[in-house]
Write a protein that holds these residues in place. Sequence first.
Motif, PDB file in Angstrom:
ATOM      1  N   ASN A  32      11.254   3.586   7.032  1.00 24.04           N
ATOM      2  CA  ASN A  32      11.227   2.358   6.221  1.00 24.04           C
ATOM      3  C   ASN A  32      12.152   1.271   6.791  1.00 24.04           C
ATOM      4  N   PHE A  33      12.919   1.605   7.823  1.00 19.61           N
ATOM      5  CA  PHE A  33      13.722   0.619   8.556  1.00 19.61           C
ATOM      6  C   PHE A  33      12.895   0.173   9.770  1.00 19.61           C
ATOM      7  N   ILE A  34      12.433  -1.055   9.732  1.00 13.79           N
ATOM      8  CA  ILE A  34      11.524  -1.583  10.756  1.00 13.79           C
ATOM      9  C   ILE A  34      12.286  -2.580  11.631  1.00 13.79           C
ATOM     10  N   VAL A  79      12.997  -2.171   5.006  1.00 15.24           N
ATOM     11  CA  VAL A  79      13.987  -3.064   5.628  1.00 15.24           C
ATOM     12  C   VAL A  79      13.378  -3.657   6.887  1.00 15.24           C
ATOM     13  N   LEU A  80      13.353  -4.984   6.970  1.00 13.37           N
ATOM     14  CA  LEU A  80      12.905  -5.685   8.178  1.00 13.37           C
ATOM     15  C   LEU A  80      14.134  -6.237   8.886  1.00 13.37           C
ATOM     16  N   ILE A  81      14.359  -5.785  10.103  1.00  6.67           N
ATOM     17  CA  ILE A  81      15.537  -6.199  10.873  1.00  6.67           C
ATOM     18  C   ILE A  81      15.069  -7.025  12.064  1.00  6.67           C
ATOM     19  N   ASN A  90      22.744   3.469   2.525  1.00  4.06           N
ATOM     20  CA  ASN A  90      23.498   4.262   1.542  1.00  4.06           C
ATOM     21  C   ASN A  90      23.163   3.923   0.083  1.00  4.06           C
ATOM     22  N   GLN A  91      22.185   3.085  -0.146  1.00  8.60           N
ATOM     23  CA  GLN A  91      21.788   2.756  -1.510  1.00  8.60           C
ATOM     24  C   GLN A  91      21.235   3.982  -2.243  1.00  8.60           C
ATOM     25  N   LYS A  92      21.664   4.140  -3.472  1.00 11.22           N
ATOM     26  CA  LYS A  92      21.181   5.226  -4.332  1.00 11.22           C
ATOM     27  C   LYS A  92      20.245   4.600  -5.368  1.00 11.22           C
ATOM     28  N   THR A  93      18.953   4.769  -5.137  1.00 13.09           N
ATOM     29  CA  THR A  93      17.989   4.111  -6.012  1.00 13.09           C
ATOM     30  C   THR A  93      16.731   4.955  -6.175  1.00 13.09           C
ATOM     31  N   ASP A  94      16.088   4.811  -7.327  1.00 11.59           N
ATOM     32  CA  ASP A  94      14.826   5.496  -7.601  1.00 11.59           C
ATOM     33  C   ASP A  94      13.642   4.721  -7.026  1.00 11.59           C
ATOM     34  N   TYR A  95      13.904   3.505  -6.561  1.00 14.16           N
ATOM     35  CA  TYR A  95      12.831   2.627  -6.089  1.00 14.16           C
ATOM     36  C   TYR A  95      12.693   2.689  -4.566  1.00 14.16           C
ATOM     37  N   LYS A  96      11.445   2.597  -4.112  1.00 16.98           N
ATOM     38  CA  LYS A  96      11.202   2.603  -2.671  1.00 16.98           C
ATOM     39  C   LYS A  96      11.434   1.198  -2.104  1.00 16.98           C
ATOM     40  N   LYS A 145       0.811  -1.225   0.000  1.00 17.74           N
ATOM     41  CA  LYS A 145       0.000   0.000   0.000  1.00 17.74           C
ATOM     42  C   LYS A 145       0.844   1.275   0.000  1.00 17.74           C
ATOM     43  N   ASP A 146       2.100   1.178   0.422  1.00 16.83           N
ATOM     44  CA  ASP A 146       2.982   2.353   0.450  1.00 16.83           C
ATOM     45  C   ASP A 146       3.911   2.415  -0.756  1.00 16.83           C
TER      46      ASP A 146
END
Length: 319
Positions: free
Chosen positions: A64-66, A39-41, A30-36, A3-4
């Motif tokens: 977005n870091f969960i 991260v599940l930790i 540090n990733q450089k990306t156009d995509y969303k 949904k996001d």
Amino acid sequence: MDKDNYIVTVVVPVYNHERYIEQAIMSIYNQKTDYKYKVLIGEDKSTDNSREILKKLQKKLPENFIFLYREQNMGIQNFYDMYERITTKYYIVLEGDDFWCDDKKLQKQIEFIEKHPQYIGVSHWINIVDQNGNDSNVDRKEITGEYRFKDYKNGRMPGHTSSKLLKYEFYDYKKKYINRFTDLKYPGDQIEAFLIADLFKIYCIPEKMSSYRYITDSATHKFDSNAKINRIKFYYYNYIFSKENNGNNKITELSQLQYIFFMYRFRKDLKIPKELLKKEIRKSGKIFKIYIFILARIKKALFAKIGGIFKKNKRKIRN
């Protein structure tokens, strides 16, 4: 699906990774990306300071870091719980002691698979480093391009765990396999290699974009009778699964040859009755192929042993 509008989930299992976890997490950030991406930790009740380090990082990292802090050690279920939480089209696993070394890794992989939907996933080459992050002398036989039957037959992997970006539907098949054979204890990457070779296609980009930390002083696991039994089970279950799911005929036959070969190889250690082995050979209907396969494996092992002795003596002469 998500949904996001996140397109990929990075799954990060953590257990006693205090020396390495910050490098792993920051290599994702540090990733450089156009995509969303999300991260599940999963911090699996570590006995070191991994949790404290993650809590400090959590204050600095975006939403977005969960972070999932387990109240008790879950082991392999730590992985599966995170897999079940995935809502994105793709996923990738980065274990807490490895790291990515190309800040455009996600961009390159997602771009590739979006343009080539015939593949279930895309992998790449890796660096192998020691516990301090320095290049290791460990050799790894990488593939280039599409993962083929001959690669699987020769024991090559479709990509290291840190390199494989996969469609979520692949996990559905992996879960189906695991739930079908609940008594099997075998490395997940080996199961994934079988499933990819049998039912799917994956492409390997010949660029080093992640680093696997090869720690030589970690605990070793003796190849005991249980491991030998599980190896036989693994190939037998592969044979069954391939047949049940209309897999690659070559993989079906190879799996049958492999499980009978390992019954033969471990017959003395496991006290496998001769009549049982003979029965399996007769039942297969491939008596000649099985004997040829067994002879070929014995020959290969013998040449490998001779080659190892030659290299050892050569080093002694140089010294």
